[in-house]
Design an enzyme around this catalytic site. Structure first.
Site, PDB file in Angstrom:
ATOM      1  N   LYS A   1       9.621  10.950  -2.484  1.00 37.25           N
ATOM      2  CA  LYS A   1      10.890  10.228  -2.581  1.00 37.25           C
ATOM      3  C   LYS A   1      12.075  11.110  -2.150  1.00 37.25           C
ATOM      4  CE  LYS A   1       9.039   6.960  -5.917  1.00 37.25           C
ATOM      5  NZ  LYS A   1       9.152   6.294  -7.224  1.00 37.25           N
TER       6      LYS A   1
ATOM      7  N   PHE B   1      16.068  -2.430 -13.883  1.00 36.40           N
ATOM      8  CA  PHE B   1      16.208  -1.187 -13.113  1.00 36.40           C
ATOM      9  C   PHE B   1      16.175  -1.401 -11.601  1.00 36.40           C
ATOM     10  CE2 PHE B   1      11.672  -1.700 -14.092  1.00 36.40           C
ATOM     11  CZ  PHE B   1      11.116  -1.627 -12.817  1.00 36.40           C
TER      12      PHE B   1
ATOM     13  N   ARG C   1       4.421  14.395 -11.137  1.00 36.45           N
ATOM     14  CA  ARG C   1       5.669  13.818 -11.637  1.00 36.45           C
ATOM     15  C   ARG C   1       6.278  14.668 -12.749  1.00 36.45           C
ATOM     16  NH1 ARG C   1       3.365   7.696 -11.337  1.00 36.45           N
ATOM     17  NH2 ARG C   1       4.263   7.107  -9.314  1.00 36.45           N
TER      18      ARG C   1
ATOM     19  N   ASN D   1      11.189   9.626 -10.345  1.00 38.73           N
ATOM     20  CA  ASN D   1       9.886  10.215 -10.696  1.00 38.73           C
ATOM     21  C   ASN D   1       9.190  10.886  -9.515  1.00 38.73           C
ATOM     22  OD1 ASN D   1       9.147   7.973  -9.261  1.00 38.73           O
ATOM     23  ND2 ASN D   1       7.870   7.056 -10.862  1.00 38.73           N
TER      24      ASN D   1
ATOM     25  N   HIS E   1       5.415   8.314  -5.182  1.00 47.66           N
ATOM     26  CA  HIS E   1       4.870   6.964  -5.348  1.00 47.66           C
ATOM     27  C   HIS E   1       3.394   6.957  -4.969  1.00 47.66           C
ATOM     28  CE1 HIS E   1       4.455   2.568  -4.909  1.00 47.66           C
ATOM     29  NE2 HIS E   1       3.783   2.839  -3.805  1.00 47.66           N
TER      30      HIS E   1
END
Length: 212
Positions: free
Chosen positions: A20, A66, A114, A124, A127
């Protein structure tokens, strides 16, 4: 002595992994962990998704509290998408990632990715596809040109057989009964090769001669 047949298994499975935006600079060391964990990186690309693309990718999360923060986070900078392959890739990658909430991961799975790279419940770090169907959809989303070879099971397998296999096979068996060849197996095999509806079709267009 009767030998029991083992059910068919998928020995090489693919999953989607995403590094990410907030840890994209850690790509090299994360890839090293991935390779040392027995995965093959089949394809890799670095891209910057728009909020709209992120919304489409996380469509199953739409409507949750969220969701706006998630799309903002995932579109905040470049990310790295990878297709990973190995035996039971989906479950092994999920195990390597740890719990989706990084704060929980730090408590319960301190060696997970994570726990090491994540910040909180939202950020986190990485993915992973949740299951086989999700992996297929997500790989197609991130790598539109890639060829994914899903193995149909259950109703999907029945639908595939009824639509693509059974009609041709019935025609071949009917013709076989009419012809009564000396070697029915060879005859049927040859007939199926000649009458395969999915075989490539070549278009023979005359090539115009260029003027000299």
């Amino acid at each position: 002595m009767e030998l029991s047949m083992l059910p068919p298994q998928i020995y090489v499975e693919k999953t989607l992994a995403i590094i990410k935006p907030d840890i994209a600079d850690k790509e090299e060391e994360i890839q090293d962990i991935i390779l040392r964990s027995g995965f093959t990186i089949v394809q890799r690309r670095k891209l910057h998704l728009s909020p709209e693309h992120c919304s489409n990718f996380y469509v199953e999360q739409y409507g949750k509290m969220f969701f706006p923060n998630l799309t903002a986070y995932m579109s905040s900078g470049p990310l790295v998408a990878m297709i990973l392959a190995r035996h039971k890739a989906i479950s092994y990658w999920k195990e390597l990632l740890g719990p989706s909430n990084s704060l929980v991961a730090k408590e319960t799975h301190p060696d997970s990715l994570r726990a090491i790279y994540g910040t909180d419940e939202l950020r986190n770090a990485l993915h992973g596809s949740n299951d086989f169907a999700a992996a297929e959809r997500e790989i197609r989303f991130m790598f539109p040109a890639v060829i994914v070879e899903p193995i149909p099971v259950g109703q999907a397998a029945k639908d595939y057989l009824n639509l693509y296999v059974t009609p041709t096979l019935l025609k071949g068996l009917t013709e076989l009964c009419k012809q009564k060849p000396a070697d029915p197996f060879i005859w049927l095999a040859d007939w199926l090769l000649k009458n395969n509806p999915n075989k490539p079709k070549l278009c023979h267009h005359p090539i115009p001669e260029e003027p000299h």
